[in-house]
Design an enzyme around this catalytic site. Structure first.
Site, PDB file in Angstrom:
ATOM      1  N   TYR A   1       0.837  -1.204   0.000  1.00 49.02           N
ATOM      2  CA  TYR A   1       0.000   0.000   0.000  1.00 49.02           C
ATOM      3  C   TYR A   1       0.873   1.256   0.000  1.00 49.02           C
ATOM      4  O   TYR A   1       0.658   2.182  -0.792  1.00 49.02           O
ATOM      5  CB  TYR A   1      -0.911  -0.015   1.223  1.00 49.02           C
ATOM      6  CG  TYR A   1      -1.632   1.287   1.486  1.00 49.02           C
ATOM      7  CD1 TYR A   1      -2.606   1.751   0.604  1.00 49.02           C
ATOM      8  CD2 TYR A   1      -1.329   2.054   2.604  1.00 49.02           C
ATOM      9  CE1 TYR A   1      -3.260   2.950   0.832  1.00 49.02           C
ATOM     10  CE2 TYR A   1      -1.986   3.250   2.846  1.00 49.02           C
ATOM     11  CZ  TYR A   1      -2.950   3.691   1.957  1.00 49.02           C
ATOM     12  OH  TYR A   1      -3.596   4.886   2.191  1.00 49.02           O
TER      13      TYR A   1
ATOM     14  N   LYS B   1       1.199   4.130  -3.134  1.00 48.36           N
ATOM     15  CA  LYS B   1       0.921   5.553  -2.965  1.00 48.36           C
ATOM     16  C   LYS B   1       2.159   6.397  -3.262  1.00 48.36           C
ATOM     17  O   LYS B   1       2.058   7.510  -3.809  1.00 48.36           O
ATOM     18  CB  LYS B   1       0.424   5.826  -1.549  1.00 48.36           C
ATOM     19  CG  LYS B   1      -0.878   5.129  -1.177  1.00 48.36           C
ATOM     20  CD  LYS B   1      -2.058   5.621  -1.975  1.00 48.36           C
ATOM     21  CE  LYS B   1      -2.702   6.816  -1.346  1.00 48.36           C
ATOM     22  NZ  LYS B   1      -3.941   7.243  -2.054  1.00 48.36           N
TER      23      LYS B   1
ATOM     24  N   PRO C   1       0.026  12.499   4.963  1.00 47.07           N
ATOM     25  CA  PRO C   1      -0.692  12.620   6.239  1.00 47.07           C
ATOM     26  C   PRO C   1      -0.393  11.452   7.160  1.00 47.07           C
ATOM     27  O   PRO C   1      -0.221  10.316   6.721  1.00 47.07           O
ATOM     28  CB  PRO C   1      -2.166  12.625   5.815  1.00 47.07           C
ATOM     29  CG  PRO C   1      -2.173  11.815   4.560  1.00 47.07           C
ATOM     30  CD  PRO C   1      -0.858  12.079   3.870  1.00 47.07           C
TER      31      PRO C   1
END
Length: 335
Positions: free
Chosen positions: A160, A164, A187
């Site tokens: 993951y 990203k 974030p």
């Protein structure tokens, strides 16, 4: 005076004042992918407060953003000036372990196709949301943007995180070759009202709140928690994160990635104890050390966000937890 001297294009005094007072968002057409989700709902609310009157959402089932024809259709129908890409296929440690291929493919293909189509459609700006999972497993704490490539991510969420992070590579290379204005934000873990409380895919804070509240309501005297409790994590209240993202969208136009965080860390053990106290759970906590801990420590250096666009998290952690617990108690029955 705005316009030509012949008077035919002059604006009246009141209209001139209105134009001069217009903010960044007043005339922007904004598309928010994942706008129906947890973070997306807060982004939409804040866009409205900032005076953005032309906001569209790109979500399932209207648009499957892993499918190129549907992305093309979205750009044709919504004609955005700015895309804020929040959509993601994501979950906690358990979900990451069960779906490494799915999480890699769907997140990577969404980002690659969206950025490329945004470039083709000549939009003004693309805001890509990465994840703290992109950082190396043993990055120095607090994590600084310069350390992003100095090692491999923690294994359970590496697919993951790397999927990203490919948006950062694409964002920087498209800026270099095509002059395309795309930024990449990192974030930290979000929490707050409206979070995902599904035990199959939730992150640690909503999972713990659900366990404690549900156990109390059911009269149970024990909850089980994964791992040893030794790792540390950082969390940012979702409304603060939304404000940081919109500040970056408005004011930041550089290729360097930027952390969006609260600048503190707490061990999982201390987090559990705090949630136990705030929820009023009086039973025992059983630690299942056969389950993985994940990354040993996580905390972001937030210096760059404050320097570049004046962002600093405002919500004290205890206050944010209380709001989240109260929301869950009000909106869910034990299950």
């Amino acid at each position: 005076r705005i316009g030509k001297d012949n008077g035919s294009c002059r604006l009246g005094e009141s209209e001139t004042k209105r134009v001069l007072k217009m903010g960044f968002w007043d005339t922007k057409r904004v598309t928010v992918t994942g706008g129906k989700g947890f973070l997306g709902s807060y982004i939409l609310e804040k866009l409205e407060k900032h005076g953005c009157n032309n906001v569209s959402v790109a979500n399932l089932p209207e648009y499957n953003l892993t499918k190129l024809p549907e992305i093309k259709q979205m750009f044709k129908e919504q004609r955005p000036d700015i895309v804020i890409h929040l959509a993601a296929v994501v979950g906690g440690i358990g979900a990451n372990r069960e779906n490494p291929g799915k999480f890699f493919y769907e997140n990577a293909i969404m980002g690659i196709q969206l950025i490329h189509e945004a470039y083709i459609n000549k939009i003004e700006k693309f805001v890509a949301l990465g994840t703290i999972c992109a950082y190396p497993k043993f990055a120095p704490v607090p994590f600084r943007e310069e350390d992003l490539w100095n090692g491999y991510p923690e294994e359970t969420n590496a697919p993951y995180g790397l999927a990203k992070k490919m948006m950062l590579v694409q964002s920087q290379s498209y800026r270099e070759q095509y002059g395309f204005n795309s930024i990449f934000l990192l974030p930290v873990n979000l929490y707050g009202p409206r979070d995902n409380f599904d035990p199959k895919s939730s992150h640690v804070i909503p999972a713990l709140i659900k366990k404690c509240v549900d156990a109390t309501n059911a009269g149970e005297n024990e909850i089980s928690v994964w791992g040893t409790g030794k790792p540390s994590r950082e969390f940012i209240y979702v409304e603060d994160a939304a404000e940081g993202i919109l500040l970056a969208t408005e004011k930041y136009n550089k290729s360097k990635p930027v952390n969006i965080g609260a600048g503190f860390e707490i061990t999982i053990k201390d987090l559990v104890n705090l949630i136990v106290k705030l929820t009023g759970f009086t039973g025992d906590v059983v630690w299942d050390s056969s389950k993985p801990d994940g990354q040993p420590r996580r905390m972001l250096d937030t210096t760059l966000a404050e320097k570049e666009f004046g962002f600093r998290s405002k919500t004290p952690f205890g206050d944010g937890l209380k709001k989240t617990i109260n929301w869950y108690v009000k909106n869910f029955k034990s299950s």
